[in-house]
Write a protein that holds these residues in place. Sequence first.
Motif, PDB file in Angstrom:
ATOM      1  N   GLU A   1       0.828  -1.206   0.000  1.00 21.02           N
ATOM      2  CA  GLU A   1       0.000   0.000   0.000  1.00 21.02           C
ATOM      3  C   GLU A   1       0.865   1.260   0.000  1.00 21.02           C
ATOM      4  OE1 GLU A   1      -3.338   1.933   2.885  1.00 21.02           O
ATOM      5  OE2 GLU A   1      -3.531  -0.222   2.444  1.00 21.02           O
ATOM      6  N   LYS A   2       1.938   1.243   0.783  1.00 22.26           N
ATOM      7  CA  LYS A   2       2.830   2.399   0.876  1.00 22.26           C
ATOM      8  C   LYS A   2       3.834   2.436  -0.280  1.00 22.26           C
ATOM      9  CE  LYS A   2       5.830   4.772   4.189  1.00 22.26           C
ATOM     10  NZ  LYS A   2       6.423   4.707   5.538  1.00 22.26           N
ATOM     11  N   TYR A   3       4.303   1.259  -0.723  1.00 22.82           N
ATOM     12  CA  TYR A   3       5.302   1.158  -1.789  1.00 22.82           C
ATOM     13  C   TYR A   3       4.754   0.246  -2.897  1.00 22.82           C
ATOM     14  CZ  TYR A   3       8.195   2.673   2.147  1.00 22.82           C
ATOM     15  OH  TYR A   3       8.698   3.340   3.235  1.00 22.82           O
ATOM     16  N   PRO A   4       3.867   0.753  -3.735  1.00 15.77           N
ATOM     17  CA  PRO A   4       3.148  -0.092  -4.690  1.00 15.77           C
ATOM     18  C   PRO A   4       3.947  -0.598  -5.883  1.00 15.77           C
ATOM     19  CG  PRO A   4       2.512   2.194  -4.978  1.00 15.77           C
ATOM     20  CD  PRO A   4       3.410   2.143  -3.783  1.00 15.77           C
ATOM     21  N   VAL A   5       5.139  -0.008  -6.130  1.00 14.32           N
ATOM     22  CA  VAL A   5       5.869  -0.365  -7.348  1.00 14.32           C
ATOM     23  C   VAL A   5       7.310  -0.744  -7.029  1.00 14.32           C
ATOM     24  CG1 VAL A   5       6.648   0.498  -9.600  1.00 14.32           C
ATOM     25  CG2 VAL A   5       4.425   1.182  -8.723  1.00 14.32           C
ATOM     26  N   LEU A   6       7.794  -1.772  -7.701  1.00 10.00           N
ATOM     27  CA  LEU A   6       9.185  -2.198  -7.671  1.00 10.00           C
ATOM     28  C   LEU A   6       9.775  -1.812  -9.025  1.00 10.00           C
ATOM     29  CD1 LEU A   6      10.462  -5.703  -6.678  1.00 10.00           C
ATOM     30  CD2 LEU A   6      10.909  -4.856  -8.954  1.00 10.00           C
TER      31      LEU A   6
END
Length: 192
Positions: free
Chosen positions: A97-102
């Motif tokens: 939720e806080k870091y949606p993308v790698l």
Amino acid sequence: MKKYIILSLLVISSLATIAQTTTWTSDPAHSRLGFKVKHLTISEIDGRFADFSVTVTTAKADYSDAQIEVTAKVASINTGVEARDNHLRSADFFDAEKYPVLTFKSSKMKKTDEKRGKLYGDLTFHGVTKPVVLDVTYFGTVVNPMNKAETAGFQILGSIKRSDFGLGADFPEFVISDEIKIVANAEFSPKK
């Protein structure tokens, strides 16, 4: 004079060929961005990111100048066990939720032989960016008989430490290994 005209045409033709860059995109049906991690020191659990894309931009036929960008949606993590996937998406691990993308963005490619090389770049997830070096194997290029598109195949292997990215900090290494193996197989075709 005739020699100079022919020579000039050859040079211009060569420069035009060199300057042409091609952008290749991954074929989602024939590509996989996966990982493996040891559990309780006795087995390996594997998973993947189901929603990802890879773009390769290159002007050289041997891909030695390739610029590679990878984007994966963290919430698409899939290990085949829904409860585990939900836990991995939580703040205990990836915090989707806080870091949606790698993301991964290459900085250089160094060939080690005709079919292999080292891929250098920056990997970003869980709010942390770290440099990584990955092993690349080029399997070849063919024309796909189904869609008639030129298709290139690659495998990318490497490893990172989850502790470098603050991933699962409350779980000791004997429960989940610090080393995460990256295993990616991809087919690419020129973008149309």
